[in-house]
Design an enzyme around this catalytic site. Structure first.
Site, PDB file in Angstrom:
ATOM      1  N   ASP A  79      40.236  39.586  43.233  1.00 11.77           N
ATOM      2  CA  ASP A  79      40.221  40.817  43.143  1.00 11.77           C
ATOM      3  C   ASP A  79      41.012  41.145  41.836  1.00 11.77           C
ATOM      4  O   ASP A  79      41.946  40.500  41.492  1.00 11.77           O
ATOM      5  CB  ASP A  79      40.705  41.867  44.230  1.00 11.77           C
ATOM      6  CG  ASP A  79      39.658  41.808  45.417  1.00 11.77           C
ATOM      7  OD1 ASP A  79      38.612  41.175  45.391  1.00 11.77           O
ATOM      8  OD2 ASP A  79      39.930  42.464  46.247  1.00 11.77           O
ATOM      9  N   HIS A 129      34.308  46.204  41.335  1.00  9.42           N
ATOM     10  CA  HIS A 129      35.546  46.627  42.242  1.00  9.42           C
ATOM     11  C   HIS A 129      36.214  47.934  41.869  1.00  9.42           C
ATOM     12  O   HIS A 129      37.282  48.395  41.532  1.00  9.42           O
ATOM     13  CB  HIS A 129      36.773  45.525  41.684  1.00  9.42           C
ATOM     14  CG  HIS A 129      38.014  45.558  42.926  1.00  9.42           C
ATOM     15  ND1 HIS A 129      37.691  45.748  44.455  1.00  9.42           N
ATOM     16  CD2 HIS A 129      39.446  45.416  42.630  1.00  9.42           C
ATOM     17  CE1 HIS A 129      39.022  45.638  44.979  1.00  9.42           C
ATOM     18  NE2 HIS A 129      39.798  45.508  44.032  1.00  9.42           N
ATOM     19  N   HIS A 230      44.021  37.390  44.472  1.00  9.73           N
ATOM     20  CA  HIS A 230      44.147  38.292  43.324  1.00  9.73           C
ATOM     21  C   HIS A 230      44.181  37.581  42.106  1.00  9.73           C
ATOM     22  O   HIS A 230      44.817  36.735  42.139  1.00  9.73           O
ATOM     23  CB  HIS A 230      45.219  39.468  43.469  1.00  9.73           C
ATOM     24  CG  HIS A 230      44.787  40.419  44.476  1.00  9.73           C
ATOM     25  ND1 HIS A 230      45.049  39.954  46.044  1.00  9.73           N
ATOM     26  CD2 HIS A 230      44.149  41.622  44.598  1.00  9.73           C
ATOM     27  CE1 HIS A 230      44.700  41.325  46.582  1.00  9.73           C
ATOM     28  NE2 HIS A 230      44.011  42.032  45.799  1.00  9.73           N
TER      29      HIS A 230
END
Length: 366
Positions: A79, A129, A230
């Site tokens: 992400d 996202h 991430h």
């Protein structure tokens, strides 16, 4: 009012909620199956929905011709990128011959278009996202989330050359999405993905790689594991942890895959609303109008049947009964999350496609 009726769901509608989210089929003859799209949700639960853990694949199964069917699967997801760390992540994935899924921010994709193109070129999956990850803008009202999702859609389609339907909510859906968020976004054709193993690499600044690896290893070994990592700014330690995470799942007999159309997506159950949104009938109508611009021909079944016929839920048989003129169509959801269609409707030579979105059935005529 429509909103009041929707919020005061009958027991039959509640049953449909438990069935699942997105079950697409194309109807031409009786006996056609609906295949499940996303995992089930139940309001008020305080934990994510995951599958029951399966036994680890044996060495003999992995050596047989049925290895892939028997082998558990792990989806590595990243992400908040792309950032300066993303090329290093891609280098590691290439070396290990592993595919992953990247949920990118629109504003970062604009800054690093070549990295996004590399993600796609090397066979990884791309997900939306939102544009800037700012919670207040996303969750105070649905239109804020919708604007950011659509803005990022346009950016990713321009860069990647194809539309992106995969979507992950910043912070996850739990406490951020209510039933309307799920229903509207799924109606628009988005495939919503949460996770069932959190690496913990974003719980504070500069989480060391050793702690990230330890947290991943403490996660449940389900049949299908979706790992949250991430690759955004400040996540150099996540890059350092990645080789050990890959080695761990390989040692456990997992194969690696992307969250494509065949993957069973994890979605959190609906939890207490952190944002205390107020859905007026006007706000819901406006949201449905916006969603209709993306969803195209898909319409709620009851709306499609207006001036055509009726639909009723048979609680005894646990099926929806559609009547148009003298014709009857039965939509039968099963315990296996599939729904079968019996009967036929005259559609002037075309076909009908059905899907479940939240607690409602949608239909498209082709």
């Amino acid at each position: 009012m429509k909103l009041r009726r929707r919020m005061m769901m009958t027991a039959a509608a509640a049953l449909l909620i438990a069935i699942g989210a997105l079950l697409p089929i194309t109807h031409k003859n009786s006996g056609t199956a609906w295949s499940s799209g996303t995992s089930e949700r139940a309001a008020g639960a305080a934990r994510p929905h995951t599958e029951e853990p399966a036994a680890r694949a044996s060495a003999s199964a992995l050596a047989s011709g049925k290895a892939e069917a028997a082998q558990p699967v792990v989806y590595l997801t990243f992400d908040d990128g792309p950032s300066k760390w993303t090329p290093q992540v891609l280098d590691i994935l290439a070396k290990e011959r592993v595919k992953a899924t990247f949920f990118v921010l629109g504003q970062e994709a604009e800054r690093r278009e070549q990295t996004v193109k590399r993600i796609v070129r090397e066979g990884h999956a791309l997900g939306n996202h939102t544009y800037n990850h700012r919670y207040d803008a996303l969750y105070r009202d649905f239109e804020g989330f919708w604007r950011q999702a659509r803005q990022t859609d346009a950016i990713l389609e321009r860069i990647a050359g194809k539309p992106v339907s995969l979507l992950r909510a910043p912070g996850g859906t739990y406490g951020n999405f209510d039933a309307h968020y799920f229903e509207l976004l799924e109606q628009a054709g988005y495939r919503i993905a949460d996770w069932n193993v959190d690496s913990g690499d974003s719980k504070r600044r500069n989480v060391p790689a050793s702690e990230i690896v330890k947290t991943v290893k403490a996660g449940k070994l389900s049949r299908e594991v979706t790992v949250l990592l991430h690759d955004g700014t400040g996540h150099g330690e996540s890059v350092k942890a990645l080789p050990a995470i890959i080695a761990y799942y390989k040692a456990k007999g997992y194969r690696f895959a992307v969250l494509d159309g065949e993957a069973k997506l994890v979605t959190f159950r609906i939890g207490p609303d952190k944002w205390q949104r107020t859905w007026t009938e006007a706000a819901l109508a406006r949201a449905e109008q916006l969603v209709g611009q993306r969803s195209g021909a898909w319409r709620p079944l009851r709306d499609w049947l207006r001036d055509k016929g009726t639909v009723a839920w048979d609680a005894l048989r646990k099926e929806a009964v559609v009547r148009v003129g003298g014709e009857t169509l039965r939509l039968v959801p099963g315990e296996d999350k599939h729904v079968r269609v019996y009967g036929a409707l005259h559609t002037g030579g075309g076909s009908l496609a059905f899907r479940l979105v939240g607690e409602r059935i949608f239909v498209a005529a082709a």
